[in-house]
Design an enzyme around this catalytic site. Structure first.
Site, PDB file in Angstrom:
ATOM      1  N   ASP A 117      41.747  39.722  39.460  1.00 48.10           N
ATOM      2  CA  ASP A 117      41.770  39.535  38.002  1.00 48.10           C
ATOM      3  C   ASP A 117      40.467  40.012  37.358  1.00 48.10           C
ATOM      4  O   ASP A 117      39.398  39.931  37.967  1.00 48.10           O
ATOM      5  CB  ASP A 117      42.011  38.054  37.683  1.00 48.10           C
ATOM      6  CG  ASP A 117      42.418  37.834  36.237  1.00 48.10           C
ATOM      7  OD1 ASP A 117      42.929  38.782  35.606  1.00 48.10           O
ATOM      8  OD2 ASP A 117      42.229  36.718  35.738  1.00 48.10           O
TER       9      ASP A 117
ATOM     10  N   HIS B  42      42.172  49.064  35.147  1.00 45.52           N
ATOM     11  CA  HIS B  42      43.164  49.019  36.231  1.00 45.52           C
ATOM     12  C   HIS B  42      42.899  50.131  37.254  1.00 45.52           C
ATOM     13  O   HIS B  42      43.047  49.924  38.454  1.00 45.52           O
ATOM     14  CB  HIS B  42      44.582  49.127  35.664  1.00 45.52           C
ATOM     15  CG  HIS B  42      44.943  47.979  34.756  1.00 45.52           C
ATOM     16  ND1 HIS B  42      44.696  46.658  35.078  1.00 45.52           N
ATOM     17  CD2 HIS B  42      45.516  47.948  33.528  1.00 45.52           C
ATOM     18  CE1 HIS B  42      45.107  45.874  34.092  1.00 45.52           C
ATOM     19  NE2 HIS B  42      45.607  46.642  33.135  1.00 45.52           N
TER      20      HIS B  42
ATOM     21  N   LEU C  65      46.355  45.821  60.342  1.00 45.56           N
ATOM     22  CA  LEU C  65      46.229  44.923  59.188  1.00 45.56           C
ATOM     23  C   LEU C  65      47.569  44.934  58.463  1.00 45.56           C
ATOM     24  O   LEU C  65      48.144  45.994  58.235  1.00 45.56           O
ATOM     25  CB  LEU C  65      45.133  45.435  58.242  1.00 45.56           C
ATOM     26  CG  LEU C  65      45.003  44.702  56.912  1.00 45.56           C
ATOM     27  CD1 LEU C  65      44.129  43.457  57.064  1.00 45.56           C
ATOM     28  CD2 LEU C  65      44.377  45.586  55.839  1.00 45.56           C
TER      29      LEU C  65
ATOM     30  N   ARG D 254      40.032  34.224  43.875  1.00 42.99           N
ATOM     31  CA  ARG D 254      40.391  34.734  42.558  1.00 42.99           C
ATOM     32  C   ARG D 254      39.119  35.235  41.892  1.00 42.99           C
ATOM     33  O   ARG D 254      38.154  34.484  41.732  1.00 42.99           O
ATOM     34  CB  ARG D 254      41.031  33.665  41.670  1.00 42.99           C
ATOM     35  CG  ARG D 254      41.400  34.265  40.297  1.00 42.99           C
ATOM     36  CD  ARG D 254      42.271  33.378  39.436  1.00 42.99           C
ATOM     37  NE  ARG D 254      42.708  34.133  38.252  1.00 42.99           N
ATOM     38  CZ  ARG D 254      43.837  33.944  37.599  1.00 42.99           C
ATOM     39  NH1 ARG D 254      44.669  33.024  38.006  1.00 42.99           N
ATOM     40  NH2 ARG D 254      44.144  34.687  36.546  1.00 42.99           N
TER      41      ARG D 254
HETATM   42  C1  IPE Z   1      47.296  37.084  37.480  1.00 44.41           C
HETATM   43  O1  IPE Z   1      46.420  37.501  36.480  1.00 44.41           O
HETATM   44  C2  IPE Z   1      48.183  38.210  37.907  1.00 44.41           C
HETATM   45  C3  IPE Z   1      47.530  39.336  38.588  1.00 44.41           C
HETATM   46  C4  IPE Z   1      46.264  39.460  38.862  1.00 44.41           C
HETATM   47  C5  IPE Z   1      48.426  40.373  39.002  1.00 44.41           C
HETATM   48  P1  IPE Z   1      46.756  37.302  34.927  1.00 44.41           P
HETATM   49  O2  IPE Z   1      45.636  37.906  34.198  1.00 44.41           O
HETATM   50  O3  IPE Z   1      48.117  37.805  34.634  1.00 44.41           O
HETATM   51  O4  IPE Z   1      46.752  35.710  34.813  1.00 44.41           O
HETATM   52  P2  IPE Z   1      46.597  34.784  33.529  1.00 44.41           P
HETATM   53  O5  IPE Z   1      47.532  35.301  32.482  1.00 44.41           O
HETATM   54  O6  IPE Z   1      45.167  34.871  33.098  1.00 44.41           O
HETATM   55  O7  IPE Z   1      46.923  33.417  34.035  1.00 44.41           O
HETATM   56  C1  IPE Z   2      44.270  41.915  36.545  1.00 41.75           C
HETATM   57  O1  IPE Z   2      43.419  42.182  35.478  1.00 41.75           O
HETATM   58  C2  IPE Z   2      45.331  42.985  36.696  1.00 41.75           C
HETATM   59  C3  IPE Z   2      46.684  42.545  36.353  1.00 41.75           C
HETATM   60  C4  IPE Z   2      47.021  41.373  35.914  1.00 41.75           C
HETATM   61  C5  IPE Z   2      47.724  43.513  36.528  1.00 41.75           C
HETATM   62  P1  IPE Z   2      43.784  41.810  33.981  1.00 41.75           P
HETATM   63  O2  IPE Z   2      44.508  42.960  33.367  1.00 41.75           O
HETATM   64  O3  IPE Z   2      44.476  40.507  33.919  1.00 41.75           O
HETATM   65  O4  IPE Z   2      42.337  41.698  33.350  1.00 41.75           O
HETATM   66  P2  IPE Z   2      41.822  40.613  32.325  1.00 41.75           P
HETATM   67  O5  IPE Z   2      42.108  39.271  32.929  1.00 41.75           O
HETATM   68  O6  IPE Z   2      42.562  40.839  31.063  1.00 41.75           O
HETATM   69  O7  IPE Z   2      40.365  40.887  32.212  1.00 41.75           O
HETATM   70 MG    MG Z   3      43.843  38.594  33.764  1.00 46.57          MG
END
Ligand code: IPE
Ligand code: IPE
Ligand code: MG
Length: 246
Positions: free
Chosen positions: A20, A37, A131, A188
């Site tokens: 995240d 991303h 792995l 996380r």
């Molecule tokens: C969790 O992250 C999903 C992934 C990393 C794929 P999110 O960014 O979607 O989670 P929330 O919305 O902050 O809970």
């Molecule tokens: C995690 O990063 C990737 C996915 C959920 C696909 P985010 O896109 O949630 O990044 P933030 O949390 O908005 O910074």
């Molecule tokens: Mg996120």
């Protein structure tokens, strides 16, 4: 990739990661979220290599949650696009390093190109043993549990199963990741302290580790910090472990 000696007592065999913080990373750099991303996919490559070098058997990563469809269509499209490009670009390399790829989550929502790409990658790498990399896409822990419950209910309705026979083992056999032991360590990145519907059942006794590092910045040193933290934990599984009664 070099092979470092295994330290089975303190090394997690299975690590699960919520990757995240991509969007916030991009924002800080004044770039579009998609750049976050892209950078995140590089962080994943580094982490796969680091996990392999340290002798970790299984890595499970959350790439797209069943709730991520709530994002703007353009971002969803970019994410799925990146996923497809990564599939086409990285699978041979992963295969060369003996990585077995498995996808968990509901694929029916994806287009045919993506579904076929996933299936091809799984078939190509299914014999690999260095792995196992489980990639959670359109995955939700609640849906995972519901799907298992539904199958059992159908079997009971059809007279193939006595409800008395439903035990933990049978239930788990119908969940994602049923062929590997549950995660020992959960990481996380990105600062949030929640599970966001990841592996709800499988994390029952997993050690949880949260870091403020944004996923695209996640490097070997951060992975090692998580592993070192894990090595200091005492897992008791409800027992007493090292605690001595007076
Ligand atoms: C969790 O992250 C999903 C992934 C990393 C794929 P999110 O960014 O979607 O989670 P929330 O919305 O902050 O809970
Ligand atoms: C995690 O990063 C990737 C996915 C959920 C696909 P985010 O896109 O949630 O990044 P933030 O949390 O908005 O910074
Ligand atoms: Mg996120």
């Amino acid at each position: 990739m070099s092979d470092l000696p295994r330290q089975p007592q303190i090394l997690p065999q299975h690590v699960a990661i919520i990757m995240d913080g991509n969007g916030r990373w991009a924002l800080r750099q004044g770039k579009p979220r998609s750049a976050g991303h892209e950078a995140g996919s590089e962080a994943l490559k580094r982490t796969i290599q680091a996990a392999h070098e340290r002798g970790i058997a299984t890595l499970t990563v959350y790439a797209f949650s069943s709730e991520n469809w709530r994002r703007p269509r353009s971002e969803v499209r970019q994410l799925l696009d990146l996923f497809l490009r990564a599939l086409n670009r990285e699978v041979s390399e992963l295969d060369k390093h003996g990585v077995k790829l498995v996808f968990i989550g509901d694929r029916s929502a994806f287009n045919r190109t993506l579904r076929e790409g996933m299936q091809r990658a799984e078939r190509k790498t299914e014999g690999n043993t260095n792995l196992t990399l489980n990639v959670a896409v359109n995955y939700g822990g609640q849906t995972d549990i519901l799907a298992a419950a539904r199958i059992l209910a159908e079997q009971a309705r059809d007279g193939q199963l006595d409800p008395e026979q439903i035990d933990q083992e049978r239930f788990e056999s119908l969940l994602s990741l049923s062929s590997v032991p549950p995660p020992d360590l959960f990481i996380r990145t990105g600062g949030e302290r929640r599970l966001s519907n990841f592996l709800l059942w499988q994390l029952a006794y997993t050690e949880l580790y949260f870091t403020d590092i944004l996923w695209p910045d996640f490097a070997e040193e951060h992975f090692d910090a998580a592993l070192a933290d894990f090595a200091r934990r005492e897992r008791r599984f409800g027992g007493l472990g090292q605690i001595r009664s007076a």
